[in-house]
Design a protein around this motif. Structure first.
Motif, short mmCIF file in Angstrom:
data_model
loop_
_atom_site.label_atom_id
_atom_site.label_comp_id
_atom_site.label_asym_id
_atom_site.label_seq_id
_atom_site.Cartn_x
_atom_site.Cartn_y
_atom_site.Cartn_z
N LEU A 1 -34.37 30.72 -65.77
CA LEU A 1 -33.48 29.62 -65.37
C LEU A 1 -32.54 29.11 -66.55
O LEU A 1 -31.44 28.99 -66.21
N ASN A 2 -32.88 29.45 -67.84
CA ASN A 2 -32.08 28.91 -68.85
C ASN A 2 -30.63 29.82 -68.88
O ASN A 2 -29.62 29.30 -69.10
N GLU A 3 -30.96 31.19 -68.81
CA GLU A 3 -29.64 31.92 -68.94
C GLU A 3 -28.55 31.65 -67.57
O GLU A 3 -27.56 31.38 -67.77
N ILE A 4 -29.26 31.30 -66.43
CA ILE A 4 -28.33 31.07 -65.29
C ILE A 4 -27.88 29.42 -65.64
O ILE A 4 -26.67 29.40 -65.23
N CYS A 5 -28.66 28.59 -66.05
CA CYS A 5 -28.04 27.38 -66.17
C CYS A 5 -27.07 27.22 -67.38
O CYS A 5 -26.05 26.51 -67.25
N ASN A 6 -27.19 28.18 -68.55
CA ASN A 6 -26.11 28.37 -69.40
C ASN A 6 -24.89 29.22 -69.29
O ASN A 6 -24.31 29.39 -70.15
N TYR A 7 -24.93 29.76 -68.21
CA TYR A 7 -23.90 30.85 -67.86
C TYR A 7 -22.58 30.30 -67.67
O TYR A 7 -22.30 29.21 -67.19
N THR A 8 -21.57 30.89 -68.19
CA THR A 8 -19.99 30.27 -68.14
C THR A 8 -19.60 31.23 -67.05
O THR A 8 -19.01 32.55 -67.12
N TRP A 9 -19.31 30.48 -65.90
CA TRP A 9 -19.00 30.81 -64.71
C TRP A 9 -17.48 31.26 -64.71
O TRP A 9 -16.66 32.16 -64.28
N ASP A 10 -16.78 30.08 -65.47
CA ASP A 10 -15.23 30.01 -65.45
C ASP A 10 -14.68 29.02 -66.38
O ASP A 10 -15.68 28.20 -67.05
N ASN A 11 -13.47 28.68 -66.75
CA ASN A 11 -13.16 27.30 -67.52
C ASN A 11 -12.63 26.44 -66.59
O ASN A 11 -12.00 25.63 -67.48
N GLY A 12 -12.84 26.55 -65.36
CA GLY A 12 -11.95 25.57 -64.63
C GLY A 12 -10.51 25.56 -64.77
O GLY A 12 -9.88 26.78 -65.21
N ASN A 13 -9.79 24.75 -64.18
CA ASN A 13 -8.21 24.59 -64.27
C ASN A 13 -7.76 23.37 -64.29
O ASN A 13 -8.39 22.05 -64.64
N GLU A 14 -6.63 23.01 -64.18
CA GLU A 14 -5.92 21.63 -64.40
C GLU A 14 -6.56 20.80 -63.17
O GLU A 14 -6.47 19.48 -63.38
N PHE A 15 -7.12 21.36 -62.06
CA PHE A 15 -7.68 20.39 -61.20
C PHE A 15 -9.05 20.57 -61.19
O PHE A 15 -9.76 19.38 -60.62
N TYR A 16 -10.00 21.40 -61.70
CA TYR A 16 -11.31 21.42 -61.35
C TYR A 16 -11.87 21.56 -62.88
O TYR A 16 -11.54 22.39 -63.79
N ASP A 17 -12.98 21.00 -62.98
CA ASP A 17 -13.90 21.25 -64.32
C ASP A 17 -14.54 22.58 -64.15
O ASP A 17 -14.43 23.14 -63.04
N PRO A 18 -14.98 23.07 -65.17
CA PRO A 18 -15.59 24.44 -65.29
C PRO A 18 -16.88 24.47 -64.26
O PRO A 18 -17.22 23.41 -64.20
N SER A 19 -16.88 25.52 -63.66
CA SER A 19 -18.11 25.62 -62.60
C SER A 19 -19.24 25.56 -63.52
O SER A 19 -19.44 26.03 -64.42
N SER A 20 -20.23 24.79 -62.84
CA SER A 20 -21.70 24.77 -63.47
C SER A 20 -22.83 24.58 -62.34
O SER A 20 -22.70 24.72 -61.12
N LEU A 21 -24.13 25.21 -62.98
CA LEU A 21 -25.18 25.26 -62.07
C LEU A 21 -26.11 24.06 -62.71
O LEU A 21 -26.46 24.10 -64.04
N GLN A 22 -26.83 23.29 -61.84
CA GLN A 22 -27.82 22.30 -61.98
C GLN A 22 -29.23 22.46 -61.42
O GLN A 22 -28.86 22.60 -60.26
N VAL A 23 -30.11 22.59 -62.12
CA VAL A 23 -31.39 22.74 -61.58
C VAL A 23 -31.84 21.35 -60.77
O VAL A 23 -31.74 20.18 -61.73
N SER A 24 -31.80 21.10 -59.65
CA SER A 24 -32.03 19.85 -58.88
C SER A 24 -33.34 19.59 -58.58
O SER A 24 -33.95 18.28 -58.42
N ASN A 25 -34.61 20.71 -58.68
CA ASN A 25 -35.77 20.30 -58.53
C ASN A 25 -36.59 21.54 -58.94
O ASN A 25 -36.08 22.72 -58.70
N LEU A 26 -37.75 21.46 -59.39
CA LEU A 26 -38.45 22.44 -60.12
C LEU A 26 -40.01 22.02 -59.65
O LEU A 26 -40.56 21.22 -60.07
N ASN A 27 -40.64 23.11 -58.82
CA ASN A 27 -42.11 22.91 -58.44
C ASN A 27 -42.85 23.85 -58.90
O ASN A 27 -42.55 25.05 -58.72
N SER A 28 -44.19 23.63 -59.29
CA SER A 28 -45.28 24.47 -59.69
C SER A 28 -46.41 24.10 -59.49
O SER A 28 -46.66 22.92 -59.80
N GLY A 29 -47.40 24.75 -59.16
CA GLY A 29 -48.99 24.36 -58.97
C GLY A 29 -49.17 23.23 -58.02
O GLY A 29 -48.42 22.93 -56.98
#
Length: 166
Positions: A1-29
């Motif tokens: 997940l670290n590589e996906i979370c830190n991936y640079t999707w784009d630099n955004g533009n004057e109207f939008y922040d750069p795209s980003s991915l956030q882990v909202s839930n992680l379950n195991s066991g």
């Protein structure tokens, strides 16, 4: 997940922040300390700008996961696609009405969360969303000041007056 979370999707533009991915839930066991989990489930949210296509995000995530020899399943839930509206009569009337009623020079912005305008924008119509400042939005006991509603009502009236006088 670290590589996906830190991936640079784009630099955004004057109207939008750069795209980003956030882990909202992680379950195991099972929750027990002495059990080795057999799988992990992750949910994530991608907030993307108009600089990146949904198909690019999907293919990039699949490519990254494919690098790790993992067994995985992906389920894509409908997303809120970013959009920009062209400035025209509605945007101009709205900015003028806000300035005339409040004395504030408004700024066009795409901040503030998911917009219902995403359903209208694909038709090519101008989209403007304007409402009261609301620090309690989506919270228990959500409320708004009556004077803010009165000001907003005047702004709405001025917008309609401007559009209908043309």
């Amino acid at each position: 997940l670290n590589e996906i979370c830190n991936y640079t999707w784009d630099n955004g533009n004057e109207f939008y922040d750069p795209s980003s991915l956030q882990v909202s839930n992680l379950n195991s066991g099972t929750g027990a300390d002495n059990v080795i989990p057999g799988s992990v489930q992750s949910r994530f949210n991608i907030r993307y700008s108009t600089e990146t296509e949904e198909s690019t995000i999907k293919s990039t995530i699949k490519k990254i996961l494919g690098n790790y020899n993992l067994e995985y399943e992906l389920e894509w839930l409908p997303s809120s696609k970013p959009f920009l509206t062209q400035s025209g009569a509605l945007v101009t009337a709205t900015k003028n009405a806000i300035r005339d009623v409040t004395g504030i020079e408004s700024q066009l912005s795409t901040t503030g969360g998911t917009s219902d305008g995403r359903f209208v924008a694909p038709t090519g119509a101008e989209v403007v969303e304007i409402g009261p400042v609301n620090e309690t939005i989506h919270k228990v006991n959500e409320c708004v000041k009556i004077e803010d509603l009165e000001t907003l009502s005047t702004i709405y009236y001025r917008i309609m007056e401007s559009l209908l006088s043309k």
